[in-house]
Design a protein around this motif. Structure first.
Motif, PDB file in Angstrom:
ATOM      1  N   ASN A   1       0.866  -1.124   0.064  1.00 51.40           N
ATOM      2  CA  ASN A   1       0.114  -0.029   0.090  1.00 51.40           C
ATOM      3  C   ASN A   1       0.964   1.253   0.029  1.00 51.40           C
ATOM      4  OD1 ASN A   1      -2.105  -1.807   0.165  1.00 51.40           O
ATOM      5  ND2 ASN A   1      -2.369  -1.586   2.322  1.00 51.40           N
TER       6      ASN A   1
ATOM      7  N   HIS B   1      -1.229  -3.920 -12.580  1.00 51.28           N
ATOM      8  CA  HIS B   1      -1.985  -5.125 -13.156  1.00 51.28           C
ATOM      9  C   HIS B   1      -2.010  -5.110 -14.608  1.00 51.28           C
ATOM     10  CE1 HIS B   1      -4.146  -5.983  -9.143  1.00 51.28           C
ATOM     11  NE2 HIS B   1      -3.805  -5.082  -8.971  1.00 51.28           N
TER      12      HIS B   1
ATOM     13  N   ARG C   1      -4.044   0.380  -5.119  1.00 51.88           N
ATOM     14  CA  ARG C   1      -3.578  -0.043  -3.642  1.00 51.88           C
ATOM     15  C   ARG C   1      -2.314  -0.733  -3.934  1.00 51.88           C
ATOM     16  NH1 ARG C   1      -5.746  -2.156   0.964  1.00 51.88           N
ATOM     17  NH2 ARG C   1      -6.514  -3.792  -0.244  1.00 51.88           N
TER      18      ARG C   1
HETATM   19  N1  LIG Z   1      -4.418  -4.746  -6.205  1.00 52.74           N
HETATM   20  C1  LIG Z   1      -3.455  -5.331  -5.266  1.00 52.74           C
HETATM   21  O1  LIG Z   1      -3.339  -6.549  -5.549  1.00 52.74           O
HETATM   22  C2  LIG Z   1      -3.356  -4.880  -3.974  1.00 52.74           C
HETATM   23  C3  LIG Z   1      -2.511  -5.361  -3.288  1.00 52.74           C
HETATM   24  C4  LIG Z   1      -2.981  -5.070  -1.506  1.00 52.74           C
HETATM   25  N2  LIG Z   1      -2.710  -3.841  -1.174  1.00 52.74           N
HETATM   26  C5  LIG Z   1      -2.156  -6.012  -0.915  1.00 52.74           C
HETATM   27  O2  LIG Z   1      -1.592  -5.747   0.162  1.00 52.74           O
HETATM   28  O3  LIG Z   1      -2.287  -7.339  -1.024  1.00 52.74           O
END
Ligand SMILES: NC(=O)CC[C@H](N)C(=O)O
Length: 199
Positions: free
Chosen positions: A113, A178, A142
């Motif tokens: 994060n 992603h 995130r």
């Molecule tokens: N888009 C995501 O995969 C976010 C990851 C997520 N914040 C985690 O800690 O796993």
């Protein structure tokens, strides 16, 4: 096994499993969801999806696949992790929840994060020399970042301020973002090359 399709598993405990299965299938791989140790043994490569790393960690231990995945990584299984999947591949996780574990393999530290909460998600274009032109349109949700790389790990892409967001070490590949949700298949193609080379 000459001539047989490359079998690539997607760890299907939580996260954007379907998106990865679709990209891998479109690229001609035999893509399959993986939840059990026997399924981990049967694949030539593994993708760990985006989602929530603390949940993937817990479920992988509950389902008894964590140790199988660790062992296969140590034996050289090619693995590609996106976002939460990158966190699961990192040897060191910063800002994890209490007791959070990763599979490890990538000699990097990853900060969870790193950009703050969901409202700080963003998209940007990234130069990725190993993939060539055009730039990769990357969605950061995130997202984690790589805050230090061991000697064996190579940065594949960075933000303008130098923050590393894609990394490779041998047959292990990780991205903070992603590709599977923005219609970008070149990272998966690159990964399938690593899988083919390891077979
Ligand atoms: N888009 C995501 O995969 C976010 C990851 C997520 N914040 C985690 O800690 O796993």
């Amino acid at each position: 096994m000459a001539g047989s399709a490359t079998r690539v598993g997607v760890l299907a405990l939580q996260g954007d499993v379907r998106e990865h299965l679709r990209v891998l299938s479109e690229l001609g791989a035999e893509a399959m969801p993986v939840r059990r140790p026997a399924e981990v043994e049967a694949v030539d490569g593994l993708v760990i999806p985006g989602g929530e790393s603390s949940v993937i960690d817990k479920l992988s231990r509950t389902f008894g696949v964590a140790d199988s995945i660790r062992r296969r990584i140590a034996e050289g299984l090619p693995v590609y992790g996106t976002c939460a999947g990158l966190i699961m591949l990192a040897d060191r996780v910063l800002d994890g929840i209490e007791g959070q574990q990763s599979f490890g393999g990538l000699d990097v530290s990853v900060r969870r994060n790193a950009f703050g909460n969901q409202t700080r998600s963003f998209e940007t274009d990234l130069d990725v020399p190993v993939l060539g032109a055009p730039p990769v349109h990357a969605a950061f949700i995130r997202a984690p970042v790589v805050v230090d790389l061991g000697e064996q790990a190579e940065a594949l892409a960075s933000l303008e301020d130098g923050t590393v967001v894609a990394v490779q070490q041998g047959s292990l590949l990780g991205t903070s973002f992603h590709p599977e949700v923005t219609g970008e298949s070149r990272f998966h193609r690159h990964f399938l090359g690593l899988v083919a080379a390891a077979r």
